[in-house]
Every structure is written in C-alpha cells, then in structure tokens.
Design a protein around this motif. Structure first.
Motif, PDB file in Angstrom:
ATOM      1  N   SER A 104       2.065  41.875 -87.952  1.00  0.00           N
ATOM      2  CA  SER A 104       1.942  41.393 -86.572  1.00  0.00           C
ATOM      3  C   SER A 104       2.285  42.476 -85.563  1.00  0.00           C
ATOM      4  N   VAL A 105       3.096  43.463 -85.971  1.00  0.00           N
ATOM      5  CA  VAL A 105       3.400  44.596 -85.095  1.00  0.00           C
ATOM      6  C   VAL A 105       2.454  45.760 -85.365  1.00  0.00           C
ATOM      7  N   PRO A 108      -1.764  45.504 -83.923  1.00  0.00           N
ATOM      8  CA  PRO A 108      -2.031  45.836 -82.510  1.00  0.00           C
ATOM      9  C   PRO A 108      -1.672  47.286 -82.174  1.00  0.00           C
ATOM     10  N   SER A 109      -0.615  47.790 -82.784  1.00  0.00           N
ATOM     11  CA  SER A 109      -0.191  49.160 -82.501  1.00  0.00           C
ATOM     12  C   SER A 109      -1.209  50.180 -82.994  1.00  0.00           C
ATOM     13  N   VAL A 224       1.656  48.044 -75.126  1.00  0.00           N
ATOM     14  CA  VAL A 224       1.141  47.226 -76.224  1.00  0.00           C
ATOM     15  C   VAL A 224       2.255  46.387 -76.835  1.00  0.00           C
ATOM     16  N   LEU A 225       3.409  46.995 -77.062  1.00  0.00           N
ATOM     17  CA  LEU A 225       4.534  46.267 -77.649  1.00  0.00           C
ATOM     18  C   LEU A 225       5.018  45.142 -76.746  1.00  0.00           C
ATOM     19  N   ASP A 227       3.192  43.269 -74.877  1.00  0.00           N
ATOM     20  CA  ASP A 227       2.224  42.172 -74.823  1.00  0.00           C
ATOM     21  C   ASP A 227       1.836  41.602 -76.177  1.00  0.00           C
ATOM     22  N   LEU A 228       2.262  42.226 -77.284  1.00  0.00           N
ATOM     23  CA  LEU A 228       1.767  41.751 -78.579  1.00  0.00           C
ATOM     24  C   LEU A 228       2.339  40.385 -78.945  1.00  0.00           C
ATOM     25  N   ASP A 229       1.556  39.664 -79.728  1.00  0.00           N
ATOM     26  CA  ASP A 229       1.939  38.338 -80.216  1.00  0.00           C
ATOM     27  C   ASP A 229       2.686  38.526 -81.530  1.00  0.00           C
ATOM     28  N   TYR A 230       4.001  38.347 -81.477  1.00  0.00           N
ATOM     29  CA  TYR A 230       4.830  38.527 -82.659  1.00  0.00           C
ATOM     30  C   TYR A 230       5.087  37.161 -83.281  1.00  0.00           C
ATOM     31  N   ARG A 234       6.872  36.763 -77.951  1.00  0.00           N
ATOM     32  CA  ARG A 234       6.992  38.162 -77.571  1.00  0.00           C
ATOM     33  C   ARG A 234       8.239  38.767 -78.234  1.00  0.00           C
TER      34      ARG A 234
END
Length: 418
Positions: A104-105, A108-109, A224-225, A227-230, A234
């Motif tokens: 999940s991290v 997107p990264s 990016v970090l 806004d990412l969906d974890y 957030r």
C-alpha cells in the motif's frame, strides 16, 4: 571493506569467522569467510554481542529465497543486525512492513520513483553531477573521491523525494551517521549521541518539509506519501516522518559507496577503465558490475514467521536469518570468475538492489545517476591513481569507503581521446 580480487586460497576455520564485528569490515575483508561458509556451512549460527542468535545464509540461491519469500520471512521485526532485538519503527515504514501494508506504500511511491520519470530527468541529473565534480578532478591534484561522492545520491533523488538543494550538503552526513554511528568519520560523540543527533536533524528537516507540503502539494515523494491510501486511511505524522526517513536513507547511504568502489576498482585495473573509455557502450554493463562488485548493502535480516527449512535445515518460528548479499554476489555457481571486476560482464543477475517485494525502490534512480557519473568520468579522465590511504567504513551493514584520495589524469591534458 576491502574487496578480494582473487579466489580465496584456503578455507577460514569456522571458529575464526565473525560476521557481526563492524571492525572487521573497516580493517579487513569478509569474502574469504563467506567463500568458506558457502562451501562448508551454508546455514551458520552466530550470536550478537548481546547474545541474540542469528543464522547466516551466504549462497545466491539461499539469499534469493529468503528475500523473495515474504510469507515466511518477515521484515517487520528489523532488517539489519544492529537492531537484532527489534526495530522501534517495525511495521510503520516501508522497509519494515510485511504485506499488505508494504504494497500500500510501495505501489504509489513507485510511480514517483519510476524508471521512466528518472530517465526523463537524466540531463537534470547530469547538470547536478557536473556541479559536484566541478574542477576537482581536472586540477590533477589529489581529491577525496569518497567525500565528493556523498553528494551523488542527492543528484539522483534529492528533488524526487522533495529535499531542497540548500539541504543537500548536510543530509548525506546525517544519513551516514545514522547507519555507521561508531565510524570516526561521522561520530559526533558516543554512538548513542551520534544516532540521536542524526535522527533529530533528519526528522526536523522532514517535519518542516511535510508541513510545507500540507500547505502546497508538489510533484515529489513527500506529497505522494501525504495523499496515499494506507489501507483505508492516511499515514499519521509519525509514519510520514519514518517513511521520508527510510526513502532518503535507502538512497543516500548506498549510491556513494558504489561510486567509490567503482573508481577504486578502475584505479587498480587501468585496462578495465580503458576498455570503457574506448567503448562507452559498456557504461550500463560497467555500472551493473560496479553494483555487484561493491554490494553496498552487506546484509539484510529477516525473522521467520513459521517453521521453515533453510539450506537443508529446519528453523523454528521467530528465528533471525541474515542474508549476506555481498556473499551471494560472489557465488561461483552464478558468476563466472566472481572475484574479477569485469565491466563487460553479461548477464549479471546481481542482488545489490535486493529481490522480491522489498527490491530497492530507488534502484532505477541509482542506475541513472551512476551511469551519468561514469559517462562524465570517461569523457574527462584518462585514468585514476590512488594518492593515499583508503579508509573503509566501520559497519557490518553498509560496505562503505570514508576516505578515497585519488588523482585523476586529465584526458584533455594528456591528449587522450576516446
């Protein structure tokens, strides 16, 4: 750590092998020990000074298997021997997460750290590399290449992560102090004081950058970090800080070591450097060989999640397994003449970036910045000579060089053309 250039002549007695002691990496070499373990003890037990047992795997097949199998071998406990009793950031930062948290991290990264994006910035990176090199090598005077290269990873990922150029000079020293707090080059007091200072400086920097990005998003990893969906939420403030720290540390502590070991290899092997200068198409292969040769991360640690068989032996749940990447990258079953630095080596399935779900996300950036560096070197330098004592890093984790005084011969001054 000194890098063995010939196949070790005789086995090292098992009772003389110590893979933990950081001093052995600063003053000697471990390749003879790894060579012995691959042949005689593919699964080998040792204890840390605090009494914690860890099992070492040294063959390419076993190292690959441990790093690939994230269902049976966990990263959440800690990934380096220095935290054998457990990392306080376990489960909260990308390098210390198991699935599904890790994906999940990571996913997107990756879009920010992707190869395509890095390659689009190649000429921007070249400008930064030229600024770092400046006139240092052209002068003909000795220059400490290891210190010079501390700035190299910033040229590749500084802007991608979101670190302002004004902070580039200080960040690498804090990062290195964080992984080698007992090394005289980076120590700022006791080991505990050095770690505390390094962590404070880096966390303060990222706290300020995160606050700035909360106000205004930018095209960088910090945004990016944010806004990412974890997994449906957030990242909290502490998780944001830890992940910014991890991304920076991963790039900053390894790339300079590859560059320094590469130049040292070329200084010791003028014919290898001449081959690249005469055929610049070898640059990509030469960089892959430099990554294999240097293996900037000596080891990666995992903890067993279940009873599992390793190298023909059964380990119980909760055992620490140390995968020695530096050893795997010299495995004779995979690499022909593994103790030869061959800039034309192909194929070259090295494990310098790891393998599997935790393969280094900054690998593409490192490949680009190292390739640009070598392109600039072959265009301007006819060769290199070691001009003083080479000093290695006091660390069992990072295979580093802290002092590398070299004198570069100017291609222009000597009238040497490619």
């Amino acid at each position: 750590m000194r890098l063995t250039a010939v196949t070790p002549a005789r086995p090292v007695p098992l009772d003389r092998i110590d893979l933990y002691d950081p001093a052995r990496y600063r003053s000697g070499e471990q390749h003879p020990a790894w060579h012995t373990l691959r042949a005689q003890a593919p699964l080998w037990a040792q204890h840390t000074p605090e009494g914690d047992r860890f099992w070492s795997v040294t063959s390419y097949a076993d190292v690959s298997r441990v790093l690939m199998d994230d269902r049976r071998f966990s990263s959440a406990h800690g990934t380096i021997l220095a935290v054998a009793r457990g990392d306080s950031a376990g489960g909260r930062t990308i390098n210390l997460m198991d699935q599904p948290h890790h994906a999940s991290v990571r996913l997107p990264s990756m879009r920010t750290m992707a190869t395509r994006l890095v390659r689009e910035r190649r000429e921007i990176v070249r400008g930064h590399v030229r600024r770092i090199l400046g006139e240092h090598l052209a002068s003909g005077e000795p220059v400490d290449f290891a210190r010079l290269m501390l700035q190299l990873p910033m040229a590749g990922v500084g802007e991608i992560i979101g670190i302002p150029v004004v902070d580039w000079p200080a960040v690498p020293r804090w990062a290195m102090a964080g992984v080698a707090p007992s090394d005289p080059e980076y120590a700022t007091g006791s080991e505990a004081d050095t770690l505390r200072n390094a962590h404070h400086e880096l966390m303060a920097l990222f706290a300020g950058l995160i606050a700035d990005r909360r106000r205004t998003r930018r095209d960088d990893l910090i945004s990016v970090l944010l806004d990412l969906d974890y997994l449906g939420r957030r990242l909290d403030e502490h998780e944001l800080l830890l992940n910014c720290y991890s991304f920076a540390m991963g790039a900053i502590t390894t790339t300079p070591q590859v560059a320094s070991h590469m130049v040292l290899a070329f200084a010791d092997r003028p014919a290898a450097y001449r081959a690249v200068r005469e055929n610049p198409a070898l640059v990509p292969d030469a960089i892959e060989e430099a990554l294999r040769w240097a293996s900037p991360t000596n080891h990666l640690m995992r903890r067993t999640l279940t009873r599992v068989q390793v190298a023909g032996q059964w380990l119980d749940e909760g055992e620490l397994v140390c995968a020695w990447v530096g050893s795997a990258n010299r495995d004779e079953k995979v690499f022909t003449d593994p103790y030869t630095f061959d800039p034309a080596r192909s194929p070259n399935p090295h494990l310098a970036f790891g393998v599997g779900a935790h393969r280094c996300i900054g690998g593409p950036a490192a490949q680009v910045v190292l390739a640009v560096l070598l392109e600039e070197l072959v265009a301007t330098c006819a060769g290199f000579e070691v001009a003083g004592e080479v000093v290695h890093l006091h660390s069992n984790f990072i295979n580093g060089i802290t002092r590398l005084p070299v004198r570069a011969r100017s291609a222009v001054r000597e009238g040497v053309t490619r």
